[in-house]
Design a protein around this motif. Sequence first.
Motif, PDB file in Angstrom:
ATOM      1  N   VAL A   1      29.152  -9.139  76.044  1.00  0.00           N
ATOM      2  CA  VAL A   1      28.862 -10.284  76.363  1.00  0.00           C
ATOM      3  C   VAL A   1      29.127 -11.535  76.343  1.00  0.00           C
ATOM      4  O   VAL A   1      28.132 -12.582  76.882  1.00  0.00           O
ATOM      5  N   THR A   2      30.187 -11.877  76.141  1.00  0.00           N
ATOM      6  CA  THR A   2      30.773 -12.914  76.325  1.00  0.00           C
ATOM      7  C   THR A   2      31.402 -12.835  77.819  1.00  0.00           C
ATOM      8  O   THR A   2      30.757 -14.682  78.174  1.00  0.00           O
ATOM      9  N   GLU A   3      31.083 -12.387  78.143  1.00  0.00           N
ATOM     10  CA  GLU A   3      31.093 -12.444  79.928  1.00  0.00           C
ATOM     11  C   GLU A   3      29.900 -13.180  79.858  1.00  0.00           C
ATOM     12  O   GLU A   3      30.070 -13.064  81.669  1.00  0.00           O
ATOM     13  N   MET A   4      28.506 -12.214  79.942  1.00  0.00           N
ATOM     14  CA  MET A   4      27.654 -12.431  80.358  1.00  0.00           C
ATOM     15  C   MET A   4      27.234 -13.295  80.774  1.00  0.00           C
ATOM     16  O   MET A   4      26.715 -14.115  80.905  1.00  0.00           O
ATOM     17  N   ILE A   5      27.057 -14.178  78.925  1.00  0.00           N
ATOM     18  CA  ILE A   5      27.275 -15.498  78.761  1.00  0.00           C
ATOM     19  C   ILE A   5      27.882 -16.067  79.243  1.00  0.00           C
ATOM     20  O   ILE A   5      27.508 -17.640  80.070  1.00  0.00           O
ATOM     21  N   GLY A   6      29.136 -16.024  79.803  1.00  0.00           N
ATOM     22  CA  GLY A   6      29.644 -17.063  80.828  1.00  0.00           C
ATOM     23  C   GLY A   6      29.714 -17.425  81.729  1.00  0.00           C
ATOM     24  O   GLY A   6      29.762 -18.346  82.248  1.00  0.00           O
ATOM     25  N   GLU A   7      29.219 -16.074  82.529  1.00  0.00           N
ATOM     26  CA  GLU A   7      28.268 -16.499  83.897  1.00  0.00           C
ATOM     27  C   GLU A   7      27.431 -17.294  83.761  1.00  0.00           C
ATOM     28  O   GLU A   7      26.961 -18.487  85.398  1.00  0.00           O
ATOM     29  N   GLN A   8      26.464 -17.656  83.038  1.00  0.00           N
ATOM     30  CA  GLN A   8      25.457 -18.785  82.659  1.00  0.00           C
ATOM     31  C   GLN A   8      25.189 -19.681  82.427  1.00  0.00           C
ATOM     32  O   GLN A   8      24.545 -20.797  82.492  1.00  0.00           O
ATOM     33  N   ILE A   9      26.332 -19.878  81.432  1.00  0.00           N
ATOM     34  CA  ILE A   9      26.007 -21.133  79.918  1.00  0.00           C
ATOM     35  C   ILE A   9      26.620 -22.346  81.220  1.00  0.00           C
ATOM     36  O   ILE A   9      26.369 -23.364  81.044  1.00  0.00           O
ATOM     37  N   GLY A  10      27.179 -22.004  82.570  1.00  0.00           N
ATOM     38  CA  GLY A  10      27.644 -23.401  83.030  1.00  0.00           C
ATOM     39  C   GLY A  10      26.707 -24.026  83.711  1.00  0.00           C
ATOM     40  O   GLY A  10      26.351 -25.701  83.807  1.00  0.00           O
ATOM     41  N   ALA A  11      25.926 -23.268  84.407  1.00  0.00           N
ATOM     42  CA  ALA A  11      24.126 -23.919  85.233  1.00  0.00           C
ATOM     43  C   ALA A  11      23.762 -24.170  83.687  1.00  0.00           C
ATOM     44  O   ALA A  11      22.629 -25.581  84.054  1.00  0.00           O
TER      45      ALA A  11
END
Length: 337
Positions: free
Chosen positions: A114-124
């Motif tokens: 989950v951390t990886e998936m959120i990390g990919e999108q949180i920047g945008a």
Amino acid sequence: MPQTAPQPSTAPAVRPDTGQGRAKAFLSRLGQALITLWVTVTLLFFAQIILPGDRATIYLNVYEGQSVERTPEELAPINREFGFDRPLLVQYADYLQGVLRGDLGIALQSRRPVTEMIGEQIGATAQLTAVAIVLAWLITLAWTLATAGRSRRVSRFGAAAEALVAGMPHYWLGLLLLLFFAVRLDWFPVVGGSALAGLWLPALTLALPLAGFLGQATRAEYERTLQQPHVLSSRARGTADLRVRVVHALRPALIPGITLSGWALGALVSGAVIVENVFSRPGIGALLVSAVELKEFELISGIILIVSLVYVLLTFVTDWLYTVVDPRVRLSYEGAH
């Protein structure tokens, strides 16, 4: 029906500033923040537990696209792999330890952290919300300076415009801006994506209603400040009107708006769920919609936890901004003196 902005909390007390007092206030606020995060984590864990149906059954049914009863033999490998068969307190302790390590679990459908998936999108999403907050404050300050404390007609017009803009739904406003500026005028791309050119319309969609709320909170205090003795005295000494309005009256009037800034983050993130889908932008909002559709409960919980963490951190920043805007102010909390 238009939403109503939450009322700003009572202004912080003006108290003698001491190092010991600041330390006590900081520790008190830190303790409140940690308790808030712990309660959030606990509620998220037990929310997954009390969902209707067995978690392993839900996973298999969603993964295979059907809704059927499962045999213990079918469920055993899933329960063993994700630890659903362990005692509840053990699962809870493991979940807490994982959160402290930054491990929010595995999304059952995608089999990805989950951390990886959120990390990919949180920047945008962070980029979108940061630009939206800046735009909202710029619009608020410019509109307040232009209309507040002027003639009765101008002040009423400014207040009415703020109320109108504050009540605009993000979905409707986004479509309106998209049709006018992207389709009709062709100034911006129709599909936002992650390019810089595609950032402005989504950010403006979030910023305009927020500027209306901040303007409503700032206007009354600003007009009251303009009638304070020190402002009237400054005018009597011949100080230029613009200097009086910006230097002497604006800073104290910002405190109600700053109070609302913590709430504003939650409003922007919730609005981003709609805006990112309207403008086809990547981010937490699009990820959350996808997680709901796939019933990715672990991913949904992870997103909620991250948003809660950011909200708590922003509260600390808001507290600090009080003292920047008005150095006389020192926050005092119950039990911190």
